[in-house]
Design an enzyme around this catalytic site. Structure first.
Site, PDB file in Angstrom:
ATOM      1  N   ARG A  50       0.839  -1.216   0.000  1.00 54.33           N
ATOM      2  CA  ARG A  50       0.000   0.000   0.000  1.00 54.33           C
ATOM      3  C   ARG A  50       0.867   1.256   0.000  1.00 54.33           C
ATOM      4  NH1 ARG A  50      -2.160   1.795   4.519  1.00 54.33           N
ATOM      5  NH2 ARG A  50      -2.357  -0.258   5.432  1.00 54.33           N
ATOM      6  N   TYR A  75     -16.052  14.977 -17.369  1.00 52.23           N
ATOM      7  CA  TYR A  75     -16.590  13.602 -17.348  1.00 52.23           C
ATOM      8  C   TYR A  75     -17.645  13.484 -16.230  1.00 52.23           C
ATOM      9  CZ  TYR A  75     -16.489   8.568 -16.343  1.00 52.23           C
ATOM     10  OH  TYR A  75     -16.826   7.273 -16.086  1.00 52.23           O
ATOM     11  N   ASP A  95      -7.202  17.012 -16.301  1.00 49.01           N
ATOM     12  CA  ASP A  95      -7.418  15.628 -16.715  1.00 49.01           C
ATOM     13  C   ASP A  95      -6.959  15.533 -18.166  1.00 49.01           C
ATOM     14  OD1 ASP A  95      -8.446  13.239 -17.711  1.00 49.01           O
ATOM     15  OD2 ASP A  95     -10.206  13.297 -16.409  1.00 49.01           O
ATOM     16  N   LYS A  99      -7.560   4.264 -20.409  1.00 55.18           N
ATOM     17  CA  LYS A  99      -7.818   4.697 -21.793  1.00 55.18           C
ATOM     18  C   LYS A  99      -6.550   4.618 -22.640  1.00 55.18           C
ATOM     19  CE  LYS A  99     -11.771   5.836 -19.916  1.00 55.18           C
ATOM     20  NZ  LYS A  99     -12.518   4.750 -19.344  1.00 55.18           N
TER      21      LYS A  99
END
Ligand code: PLP
Length: 396
Positions: free
Chosen positions: A56, A110, A183, A208
């Site tokens: 982590r 988005y 973004d 993407k």
């Protein structure tokens, strides 16, 4: 001789450190890491030396991906996340979004980013204001009024393909002490590197273009070394880490990013020009078309002569039913809820990516009932256009 129970657990593990280097980064499937000297482990915890201790906190496969993305984005560092949304959330928290602060965002981001801001952050006491990101005076007015901790925009917006004037947005944000979060999913670092133009965070849905093959969910935020430390401190507590297998897939995808992007941009430019002449289509949104209101800005900001591979267009007299008929008639182009893959993909924004916006918000932003979003893949452009053509004619 240890018993078979002990051998089964330990045999073959922890081989001596090799004196060779694998050409491709291995996938480190280890939750924890041991050091010969506990002082070394203590140093990692104290922050006086680098190294993995617990997955982590960091993992060598992730470190390799993060170094790759930082290089491509021209930034000092990056942090990977389990998804693009986790990366956006991380950047917002890193920028200081908490109760009593404000965030200003472009109105056509988005849908999940919109919902993250309106549902999650707003319910935690963050004031959220949406403005038309292309109206710099409106952005400046909102920033001056709210003194936000962050301004959020997409380099090329989803799904209307509006351009963010990142250098100007950076000036406006920094003038009021806000961080600019960009973004960069639609552009990818092949076309644009927000950090080089003044942004403080360049975030990606690595699902993407970075991944590119439709087989992985991931996110990444590129930023300065100091901000990356803050992101990592937060992520150590919230645990939105990317898995090593996923990091490896993204790392592999990145190797062909320039090849894919160039081909996809070339294909998209052809498809957009063809769609603009199609009798069943009224409006085509593509920054590479001279009819795009920000074509000059896109030409100035985007590198390598590309304009991205995302297109959106309105069907003539379009309705949800007509869009569904069109999507069902497609033979090769896939009606799937993602983008940026090697495959060509279509999506109905009003019902999927932007469903979180109510009808009034969609109307205000300009997402009509007949709007289709197309992610152009690497196939032969003639085959993409032939498939779109037969489906448009069957739906119309
Ligand atoms: N940003 C943009 C522009 C997107 O299109 C998406 C997803 O479609 C995201 C962020 C979220 O990414 P993820 O699905 O990897 O969480």
């Amino acid at each position: 001789m240890p018993s078979i129970h002990t051998l089964a657990v330990h045999a073959g593990e922890r081989m001596p450190r090799p004196d060779f280097t694998p050409v491709a980064t291995p996938i480190y499937h280890s939750a924890a890491y041991i050091y010969e000297e506990l002082d070394a482990l203590d140093g990692v915890f104290a922050g006086t030396r680098e190294g993995p201790v617990y997955a982590r906190y960091g993992n060598p496969t992730l470190t390799a991906l993060e170094a790759a993305v930082a290089s491509l984005e021209g930034g000092e560092a990056s942090l990977s996340y389990a998804s693009g949304m986790a990366a956006i959330h991380g950047a917002l928290l890193g920028a200081g979004a908490r109760a009593g602060t404000a965030v200003v965002a472009a109105q056509d981001v988005y849908g999940a980013t919109y919902a993250l801001l309106t549902r999650v952050l707003a319910s935690q006491g963050v004031t959220v204001r949406f403005v038309d990101g292309t109206d710099l005076a409106a952005v400046a007015a909102a920033v001056a009024e709210l003194k936000p901790v962050a301004v959020v925009a997409e380099t090329i917006s989803n799904p209307l393909l509006k351009l963010a004037d990142v250098p100007r947005l950076a000036e406006i944000s920094h003038g009021a002490g806000a961080a600019l979060i960009v973004d960069n999913t639609f552009a990818s670092p092949y076309l644009f590197r927000p950090l080089q133009h003044g942004a403080d965070y360049a975030v990606h849905s690595a699902t993407k273009y970075l991944g590119g093959h439709g087989d992985v969910l991931g996110g990444v935020a590129a930023t300065s070394a100091a901000r990356r430390t803050t992101l990592n401190e937060i992520n150590k507590l919230v645990g939105g880490n990317l898995g090593p297998q996923e990091a490896w897939l993204v790392l592999r995808g990145i190797k062909t990013l320039p090849l894919r992007m160039q081909r996809q941009c070339d294909n998209a430019a052809q498809v957009a020009r063809w769609l603009a002449e199609h009798p069943c289509v009224t409006q085509v949104n593509y920054p590479g078309l001279p009819s795009h209101p920000q074509h000059a800005l896109a030409t100035r900001l985007l590198e390598r002569g590309g304009f991205g591979a995302m297109i959106s267009f309105d069907l003539r007299n379009g309705s949800q039913q007509m869009v569904f008929r069109f999507m069902e008639a497609l033979q090769m182009v896939l009606p799937a809820t993602t983008l940026g893959d090697v495959y060509s993909l279509v999506l109905y924004p009003a019902g999927t990516s932007h469903r979180a916006l109510d009808a009034e918000a969609r109307r205000r932003v300009g997402i009509g009932d007949g709007l289709v979003r197309l992610s152009v893949g690497i196939e032969d452009p003639a085959d993409i256009m032939a498939d779109l053509d037969q489906a448009l004619r069957r739906a119309g």
